[in-house]
Scaffold this motif. Structure first.
Motif, PDB file in Angstrom:
ATOM      1  N   THR B 179       0.833  -1.201   0.000  1.00  0.00           N
ATOM      2  CA  THR B 179       0.000   0.000   0.000  1.00  0.00           C
ATOM      3  C   THR B 179       0.868   1.251   0.000  1.00  0.00           C
ATOM      4  N   LEU B 180       0.229   2.396  -0.147  1.00  0.00           N
ATOM      5  CA  LEU B 180       0.959   3.650  -0.265  1.00  0.00           C
ATOM      6  C   LEU B 180       1.891   3.867   0.921  1.00  0.00           C
ATOM      7  N   ARG B 181       3.133   4.211   0.630  1.00  0.00           N
ATOM      8  CA  ARG B 181       4.159   4.478   1.644  1.00  0.00           C
ATOM      9  C   ARG B 181       4.504   3.257   2.475  1.00  0.00           C
ATOM     10  N   LYS B 182       4.066   2.091   2.068  1.00  0.00           N
ATOM     11  CA  LYS B 182       4.252   0.912   2.903  1.00  0.00           C
ATOM     12  C   LYS B 182       4.792  -0.211   2.022  1.00  0.00           C
ATOM     13  N   MET B 183       5.658  -1.044   2.548  1.00  0.00           N
ATOM     14  CA  MET B 183       6.217  -2.113   1.735  1.00  0.00           C
ATOM     15  C   MET B 183       5.434  -3.408   1.887  1.00  0.00           C
ATOM     16  N   VAL B 184       4.352  -3.351   2.643  1.00  0.00           N
ATOM     17  CA  VAL B 184       3.471  -4.513   2.797  1.00  0.00           C
ATOM     18  C   VAL B 184       2.036  -4.005   2.742  1.00  0.00           C
ATOM     19  N   ASN B 185       1.100  -4.935   2.726  1.00  0.00           N
ATOM     20  CA  ASN B 185      -0.302  -4.558   2.893  1.00  0.00           C
ATOM     21  C   ASN B 185      -0.723  -5.009   4.288  1.00  0.00           C
ATOM     22  N   PRO B 186      -0.830  -4.087   5.225  1.00  0.00           N
ATOM     23  CA  PRO B 186      -1.090  -4.516   6.612  1.00  0.00           C
ATOM     24  C   PRO B 186      -2.385  -5.286   6.787  1.00  0.00           C
ATOM     25  N   SER B 187      -3.394  -5.022   5.955  1.00  0.00           N
ATOM     26  CA  SER B 187      -4.671  -5.726   6.110  1.00  0.00           C
ATOM     27  C   SER B 187      -4.559  -7.205   5.759  1.00  0.00           C
ATOM     28  N   GLU B 188      -3.583  -7.561   4.939  1.00  0.00           N
ATOM     29  CA  GLU B 188      -3.439  -8.957   4.526  1.00  0.00           C
ATOM     30  C   GLU B 188      -2.253  -9.650   5.183  1.00  0.00           C
ATOM     31  N   THR B 189      -1.509  -8.907   5.986  1.00  0.00           N
ATOM     32  CA  THR B 189      -0.349  -9.513   6.641  1.00  0.00           C
ATOM     33  C   THR B 189      -0.443  -9.296   8.160  1.00  0.00           C
ATOM     34  N   CYS B 190      -0.133  -8.076   8.594  1.00  0.00           N
ATOM     35  CA  CYS B 190      -0.079  -7.788  10.047  1.00  0.00           C
ATOM     36  C   CYS B 190      -1.397  -8.100  10.756  1.00  0.00           C
ATOM     37  N   LEU B 191      -2.500  -7.746  10.099  1.00  0.00           N
ATOM     38  CA  LEU B 191      -3.801  -7.843  10.758  1.00  0.00           C
ATOM     39  C   LEU B 191      -4.154  -9.277  11.155  1.00  0.00           C
ATOM     40  N   ARG B 192      -3.568 -10.247  10.473  1.00  0.00           N
ATOM     41  CA  ARG B 192      -3.885 -11.641  10.798  1.00  0.00           C
ATOM     42  C   ARG B 192      -3.561 -11.971  12.254  1.00  0.00           C
ATOM     43  N   CYS B 193      -2.520 -11.369  12.793  1.00  0.00           N
ATOM     44  CA  CYS B 193      -2.125 -11.662  14.173  1.00  0.00           C
ATOM     45  C   CYS B 193      -2.113 -10.426  15.068  1.00  0.00           C
ATOM     46  N   TYR B 259      -4.334 -16.031  22.913  1.00  0.00           N
ATOM     47  CA  TYR B 259      -4.635 -14.603  23.019  1.00  0.00           C
ATOM     48  C   TYR B 259      -3.556 -13.737  22.374  1.00  0.00           C
ATOM     49  N   GLY B 260      -2.336 -14.231  22.369  1.00  0.00           N
ATOM     50  CA  GLY B 260      -1.248 -13.441  21.799  1.00  0.00           C
ATOM     51  C   GLY B 260      -1.549 -12.957  20.401  1.00  0.00           C
ATOM     52  N   CYS B 261      -2.119 -13.839  19.584  1.00  0.00           N
ATOM     53  CA  CYS B 261      -2.437 -13.464  18.204  1.00  0.00           C
ATOM     54  C   CYS B 261      -3.903 -13.084  18.022  1.00  0.00           C
ATOM     55  N   SER B 266      -2.874  -6.370  19.749  1.00  0.00           N
ATOM     56  CA  SER B 266      -3.757  -5.745  18.763  1.00  0.00           C
ATOM     57  C   SER B 266      -3.337  -4.303  18.505  1.00  0.00           C
ATOM     58  N   TRP B 267      -2.524  -4.131  17.496  1.00  0.00           N
ATOM     59  CA  TRP B 267      -2.190  -2.756  17.073  1.00  0.00           C
ATOM     60  C   TRP B 267      -3.426  -2.103  16.448  1.00  0.00           C
ATOM     61  N   TYR B 268      -4.271  -2.912  15.852  1.00  0.00           N
ATOM     62  CA  TYR B 268      -5.371  -2.366  15.060  1.00  0.00           C
ATOM     63  C   TYR B 268      -6.702  -2.611  15.764  1.00  0.00           C
ATOM     64  N   ARG B 269      -7.703  -1.830  15.380  1.00  0.00           N
ATOM     65  CA  ARG B 269      -8.973  -1.834  16.093  1.00  0.00           C
ATOM     66  C   ARG B 269     -10.004  -2.754  15.460  1.00  0.00           C
ATOM     67  N   ILE B 270      -9.622  -3.419  14.387  1.00  0.00           N
ATOM     68  CA  ILE B 270     -10.534  -4.366  13.742  1.00  0.00           C
ATOM     69  C   ILE B 270      -9.890  -5.750  13.747  1.00  0.00           C
ATOM     70  N   SER B 271     -10.700  -6.753  13.427  1.00  0.00           N
ATOM     71  CA  SER B 271     -10.195  -8.126  13.415  1.00  0.00           C
ATOM     72  C   SER B 271     -10.031  -8.606  11.983  1.00  0.00           C
ATOM     73  N   TYR B 274     -11.042 -14.024   9.294  1.00  0.00           N
ATOM     74  CA  TYR B 274     -10.512 -15.372   9.034  1.00  0.00           C
ATOM     75  C   TYR B 274     -11.523 -16.216   8.274  1.00  0.00           C
ATOM     76  N   PRO B 275     -11.036 -17.137   7.438  1.00  0.00           N
ATOM     77  CA  PRO B 275     -11.964 -18.073   6.812  1.00  0.00           C
ATOM     78  C   PRO B 275     -12.624 -18.953   7.879  1.00  0.00           C
ATOM     79  N   ARG B 276     -13.829 -19.347   7.605  1.00  0.00           N
ATOM     80  CA  ARG B 276     -14.598 -20.116   8.603  1.00  0.00           C
ATOM     81  C   ARG B 276     -14.810 -21.524   8.056  1.00  0.00           C
ATOM     82  N   HIS B 277     -13.855 -22.379   8.349  1.00  0.00           N
ATOM     83  CA  HIS B 277     -13.956 -23.761   7.885  1.00  0.00           C
ATOM     84  C   HIS B 277     -15.131 -24.450   8.590  1.00  0.00           C
ATOM     85  N   PRO B 278     -15.973 -25.121   7.837  1.00  0.00           N
ATOM     86  CA  PRO B 278     -17.081 -25.835   8.498  1.00  0.00           C
ATOM     87  C   PRO B 278     -16.554 -26.921   9.436  1.00  0.00           C
TER      88      PRO B 278
END
Lengths: 221, 308
Positions: B179-193, B259-261, B266-271, B274-278
């Motif tokens: 993403t802009l000014r960033k070398m990663v996309n935090p929504s698809e990387t950091c946000l997972r954990c 809880y760690g992940c 939680s740097w971010y305010r949203i979750s 995750y995929p919801r495997h049946p």
């Protein structure tokens, strides 16, 4: 300065807070930026004024003007996206800092940093979705835009805003900028603003205090 | 004459440098030719091979290296950590300052997320924490290109130019790979954990530090497993970037392993959605928060689903 007594107190205080998450400061007023992506000519005067004010060496840039170009002839386009620290409502850098070097001012929501407290772990740099914290390798510390708090406290605007010859960059209460009730030359009478432009990180991550007058190819929401 | 001699030598030096650069670039050129000839995967793999990277790095400089083809799609998908570390080894070697400029000692600092039982050791840089720390090796399997999926050396901004479609990967939700000014996309990387703890989805109070007290005892040290051992036994962590067995083992001792992940950092305010495997006996009615969730992991991280 921290000493042995402080260390014990820090450990005790930390133990009380075990597994508690960070609760963001809710400021009296949240200052933020507006940038007109289309009228910006990309002169980078804001970048230079910022570097000059903050005495930055080559490399780190608190503010960055990005040239976005695309399309296929004859449907081509170009615009600029200008971002520094967005002084987020819920900043990610702040809870990541282990030394308390970053804080949010209650009176205006500015996210400030005291780099003399920084140990250079660079977690703020990693957590910020907008690339704002800048690592200064010569000092092994991180620094970032503080919206020129000294200028703000003196009743003036930051250097980047004052340097903008096109008047496409401005600051003000972000809620009033967003709803159009704040007078600014960065927004024309018929301009609409958006919170996110294309390829920008999701604003819901940290709720950045910035809006854009976007190009038709760049507006997201 | 002297001036001519210097000129001759400088031309000879330039010619030699050019020849060396051409030789070094021959591998990459061959790989690019393979790509153009219709075998993009083979070409990309050849670019990302450790030997090819070493050869190019030996005859490159900073400006040239920024434009090395390994930094771009599709070669970056084939890059192994050893190849990245040829030039970027400092990401694992740099250390924070022992003392800040004002005298704050690193060993005396402790952030709220560092109070978790699973957090150990001194203040370290985040690359080391994610890739090389003992805990990372126990529960994760991260590689450089899990986060770093591309780069634009010119503007740090994804550009919508001709050919972009051929050099990017279709991520879920059409997310850009950086993403802009960033070398990663935090929504698809950091946000997972590093997302928020979605307590409301489970009908729990939002404060885990209070909720866990009623769920845990010395005999049941992990309150999460009160419900997630049997009742909601989903296919979880079965992706290439995590060590599912390591996580299950760590979870036996402490809920902080979960809880760690899932909120504890939680740097971010949203979750992360995750995929919801049946799972067996999963209720047919989806709760509102799960209605748009995928039912399988992202294809790029998918492992064969283990037999129950």
């Amino acid at each position: 300065m921290a000493n042995q007594i402080d260390k014990a107190r820090i450990k005790e205080a930390a133990a009380k807070k075990k597994r508690e998450t960070y609760t963001p400061v809710v400021p009296e007023v949240q200052l933020g930026f507006i940038h007109h992506n289309v009228d910006c000519i990309g002169c980078r005067a804001c970048e230079i004024a910022c570097k000059d004010k903050n005495g930055l060496p080559p490399g780190p840039r608190f503010r960055r003007v990005q040239y976005i170009e695309g399309g296929t002839f004859p449907e081509v386009y170009a615009y600029k996206v200008n971002m520094s620290c967005n002084h987020c409502a819920e900043p990610a850098c702040l809870p990541a800092c282990p030394t308390g070097a970053i804080w949010k001012r209650p009176k205006d929501g500015i996210v400030d940093i005291d780099s003399t407290l920084c140990i250079g772990c660079r977690r703020c740099e990693a957590t910020c979705p907008f690339g704002a914290p800048q690592f200064i390798p010569e000092q092994n510390v991180v620094a970032k835009c503080n919206m020129c708090v000294d200028e703000i406290d003196a009743g003036r605007k930051p250097y980047c805003v004052m340097a903008c010859m096109m008047r496409v960059l401005d600051i003000g209460p972000i809620d009033k900028i967003a709803d159009g009730t704040y007078q600014t030359k960065a927004r024309g009478p018929n301009d609409q603003v958006v919170r996110q432009v294309r390829d920008m990180a999701d604003p819901e991550l940290t709720k950045p205090s910035i809006v854009f007058v976007a190009h038709s190819k760049g507006a997201v929401k | 004459m002297i001036r001519f001699g210097r000129l001759d030598r400088s031309w000879a030096g330039a010619a030699l440098a050019l020849l060396l650069a051409m030789a070094a670039g021959a591998g990459a050129t061959r790989a690019i030719a393979q790509t153009a000839a219709g075998d993009p995967a083979a070409g990309a793999k050849a670019i990302a091979e450790l030997g090819a990277v070493l050869a190019r790095a030996a005859n490159s400089d900073y400006e040239r290296a920024k434009w090395d083809p390994i930094h771009f799609k599709p070669a970056i998908d084939h890059a192994r950590d050893e190849a990245c570390l040829v030039c970027h080894k400092e990401v694992l070697e740099t250390k924070p300052r022992p003392v800040s400029p004002a005298g704050v000692k690193a060993e005396q600092t402790e952030a709220w997320y560092q109070t978790l039982d699973t957090y150990a050791g001194a203040q370290e840089n985040f690359h080391w924490r994610h890739i090389a720390s003992p805990y990372a090796k126990q529960v994760m399997n991260l590689s450089c290109n899990f986060c770093h999926q591309g780069n634009d050396p010119r503007e740090e901004a994804p550009q919508d130019l001709i050919g972009k479609a051929a050099t990017t990967t279709a991520w879920p939700r059409n997310a850009p790979v950086f993403t802009l000014r960033k070398m990663v996309n935090p929504s698809e990387t950091c946000l997972r954990c590093h997302g928020a703890f979605p307590a409301e989805s489970m009908g729990l109070p939002p404060k885990w530090e209070e909720t866990r007290e009623g769920l845990e005892s010395p005999d049941t040290p992990n309150g999460c497993l009160t419900c997630h051992a049997e009742q909601f036994r989903t296919v979880r962590h079965h992706v290439t970037y995590l060590n599912a067995k390591g996580i299950e083992d760590a979870a036996k001792d402490s809920s902080d392993a979960c809880y760690g992940c899932h909120g504890g950092r939680s740097w971010y305010r949203i979750s992360y959605p995750y995929p919801r495997h049946p799972w067996p006996d999963m209720p047919a009615d989806l709760p509102d928060w799960a209605k748009d969730r995928p039912k399988t992991s992202d294809a790029r991280f998918a492992l064969p689903i283990p037999a129950k």
